[in-house]
Design an enzyme around this catalytic site. Structure first.
Site, PDB file in Angstrom:
ATOM      1  N   SER A  47       2.244  -9.741  -0.869  1.00 42.11           N
ATOM      2  CA  SER A  47       1.864  -8.323  -0.805  1.00 42.11           C
ATOM      3  C   SER A  47       2.027  -7.692   0.576  1.00 42.11           C
ATOM      4  O   SER A  47       2.183  -6.474   0.686  1.00 42.11           O
ATOM      5  CB  SER A  47       0.419  -8.151  -1.290  1.00 42.11           C
ATOM      6  N   LYS A 102       0.813  -1.220   0.000  1.00 37.07           N
ATOM      7  CA  LYS A 102       0.000   0.000   0.000  1.00 37.07           C
ATOM      8  C   LYS A 102       0.851   1.277   0.000  1.00 37.07           C
ATOM      9  O   LYS A 102       0.472   2.291  -0.576  1.00 37.07           O
ATOM     10  CB  LYS A 102      -0.931   0.032   1.219  1.00 37.07           C
ATOM     11  N   GLU A 136      -9.983   6.133   2.728  1.00 38.78           N
ATOM     12  CA  GLU A 136     -10.831   5.089   3.297  1.00 38.78           C
ATOM     13  C   GLU A 136      -9.923   3.938   3.690  1.00 38.78           C
ATOM     14  O   GLU A 136      -8.841   3.790   3.136  1.00 38.78           O
ATOM     15  CB  GLU A 136     -11.847   4.620   2.257  1.00 38.78           C
TER      16      GLU A 136
HETATM   17  C1  LIG Z   1      -5.027  -4.219   0.967  1.00 35.33           C
HETATM   18  C2  LIG Z   1      -4.267  -5.461   0.763  1.00 35.33           C
HETATM   19  C3  LIG Z   1      -4.546  -6.347  -0.313  1.00 35.33           C
HETATM   20  C4  LIG Z   1      -5.712  -6.182  -1.233  1.00 35.33           C
HETATM   21  O1  LIG Z   1      -5.695  -5.045  -2.024  1.00 35.33           O
HETATM   22  P1  LIG Z   1      -5.267  -5.064  -3.554  1.00 35.33           P
HETATM   23  O2  LIG Z   1      -5.629  -3.718  -4.037  1.00 35.33           O
HETATM   24  O3  LIG Z   1      -6.076  -6.154  -4.217  1.00 35.33           O
HETATM   25  O4  LIG Z   1      -3.833  -5.354  -3.614  1.00 35.33           O
HETATM   26  C5  LIG Z   1      -3.724  -7.433  -0.498  1.00 35.33           C
HETATM   27  N1  LIG Z   1      -2.688  -7.689   0.326  1.00 35.33           N
HETATM   28  C6  LIG Z   1      -2.399  -6.882   1.377  1.00 35.33           C
HETATM   29  C7  LIG Z   1      -1.256  -7.227   2.260  1.00 35.33           C
HETATM   30  C8  LIG Z   1      -3.182  -5.749   1.630  1.00 35.33           C
HETATM   31  O5  LIG Z   1      -2.889  -4.960   2.669  1.00 35.33           O
END
Ligand SMILES: *Cc1c(COP(=O)(O)O)cnc(C)c1O
Length: 411
Positions: A394, A105, A127
């Site tokens: 992620s 993020k 948000e």
């Molecule tokens: C917010 C989040 C997601 C999902 O959001 P995307 O926009 O689909 O990437 C995925 N993994 C993590 C660790 C997140 O914090």
């Protein structure tokens, strides 16, 4: 590793200027489906960003911030013991979990905060669902000395109390939204309302490749550093591209961030993993391609879980960050073309994968990211040992440890 990678991707990617079109469309998806009052701030943002994305000074600032504040580049990690255990393709992880504030993020927040500063905005709003985007927004706001307000469903605030406190520590005001399901969808509505009323001095940092143009494009651009780095790292390490790359999909920003640099590499299979929840029953999952259909929600035309009357469907996922009824328009477009294939992982498989990655590699993944790991557990054994499967990790799982312990009855 070079540090000017973002500039490279924005300047030289062959597919870059093709999509979206000037109105923000990816084929039949995307667009600007908003009330008249939101049109003016959106067009102002679009014009400012279209100039900045090609501006060398802006790119230099962005790359510097990604390096010194966010912690880029992130590593490409060979998961050797997981690979051995599964007995198929070599598994690599792109380590977005090692970034500042714990997830991808921050890439987008750094980019949008710089856009806001260039536009002369002194205040940012956002948000948040699980709190990861709110935490990253609060951090960049502190770094740039901007006022910050985060909208969050009151139900999510209760579930993510620690993240709420992290935002407050960074000086953000956190506003609980107490209507409807009291989660992400309602928080987005409130943020949009705030933006309409305060757009003179305020920028809205939307957290994924969703909403009205220019957000899906802008967030994709800022996240595309993930795939651009991973592609170069893979070439350096293995001398070739991976056979398949996979990422979890909530709104779709970490997945599009990984996929974008590989779109033209026809030999690389792109796989998105949606939240399969408890089952395929209505309301028990958040897999938009398992029961969703075309509709319009919060600024954009895309695939949405909804009932026959068009009321937005209830969703469930073990991971709060994937728990949204709609998917980013660019994903829907490439899925129609057959370029991105979509699959899902159920909560039960995700909880097993969470354990397995911790045990084999000493890495505790975010429950969102664990959906990609769950996919790999199924997929890698079907691939040969000389093939490569790259997963986007992620985010890290510190935020989820207590919840997993509760579900497994161990706390
Ligand atoms: C917010 C989040 C997601 C999902 O959001 P995307 O926009 O689909 O990437 C995925 N993994 C993590 C660790 C997140 O914090």
């Amino acid at each position: 590793m070079q540090t000017n990678m973002t500039a490279d991707i924005l300047k030289h990617h062959p597919g870059r200027d093709a999509l979206p079109d000037a109105g923000g469309h990816f084929g039949i998806y995307g667009g600007m489906y908003v009330a008249e009052t939101l049109m003016q701030p959106l067009l102002e943002l679009r014009d400012a960003y279209m100039g900045l994305r090609l501006d060398a000074v802006f790119q230099k600032q962005l790359n510097e911030e990604l390096k010194v504040f966010a912690g880029r580049p992130t590593g490409l990690y060979f998961a050797e013991r997981l690979t051995k255990k599964l007995g198929g393709a070599k598994i690599y992880l792109k380590r977005e979990d090692l970034l500042h504030t714990g997830a991808h993020k921050i890439n987008n927040c750094v980019g949008q905060a710089l856009v806001a500063r260039h536009m002369g905005k002194k205040r940012v709003i956002a948000e948040t669902g699980a709190g990861q985007h709110g935490t990253a927004t609060a951090a960049v706001a502190a770094r740039f000395g901007m006022k910050c307000r985060i909208y969050m469903g009151s139900e999510d605030m209760r579930r993510q109390a620690l993240n709420v406190y992290r935002m407050k520590l960074c000086g953000a005001e956190v506003i609980g939204v107490d209507v409807g399901q009291k989660t992400l969808k309602e928080a987005i509505n409130e943020a949009m309302r705030d933006w309409v009323a305060n757009c003179m001095d305020t920028h809205y940092i939307l957290g994924t490749v969703y909403g009205s143009h220019p957000y899906p494009m802008m967030v994709r651009d800022f996240q595309s550093v993930i795939g651009h780095e991973a592609r170069a790292q893979m070439l350096e390490r293995e001398g070739r591209l991976p056979d398949e790359i996979a990422a979890c999909i909530g709104g779709g920003s970490n997945a599009m961030g990984l996929f974008f640099a590989f779109l033209e590499d026809k030999g690389v299979r792109l796989t998105g993993v949606e939240a399969g929840g408890r089952s395929g029953e209505v309301g028990e999952h958040a897999a938009r391609f398992d029961g969703g259909r075309l509709g319009v929600l919060q600024g954009c035309r895309t695939f949405i879980l909804q009932d026959p009357e068009g009321q937005i469907g209830l969703t469930h996922s073990v991971s709060a960050g994937l728990d949204y009824a709609a998917i980013g328009p660019e994903h829907a477009y490439y899925r129609d073309l057959g370029r991105i294939q979509m699959t899902l992982a159920r909560d039960s498989a995700v909880l097993k994968a969470f354990r397995l990655l911790a045990e084999t590699e000493g890495i505790i993944p975010a429950l969102e990211s664990t959906h990609a790991v769950a996919y790999a557990i199924e997929r890698a054994p079907q691939m040969s040992k000389d093939q490569i499967l790259l997963l986007n990790l992620s985010g890290r799982g510190d935020k989820d440890v207590q919840e997993v312990a509760r579900i497994l009855g161990e706390l």
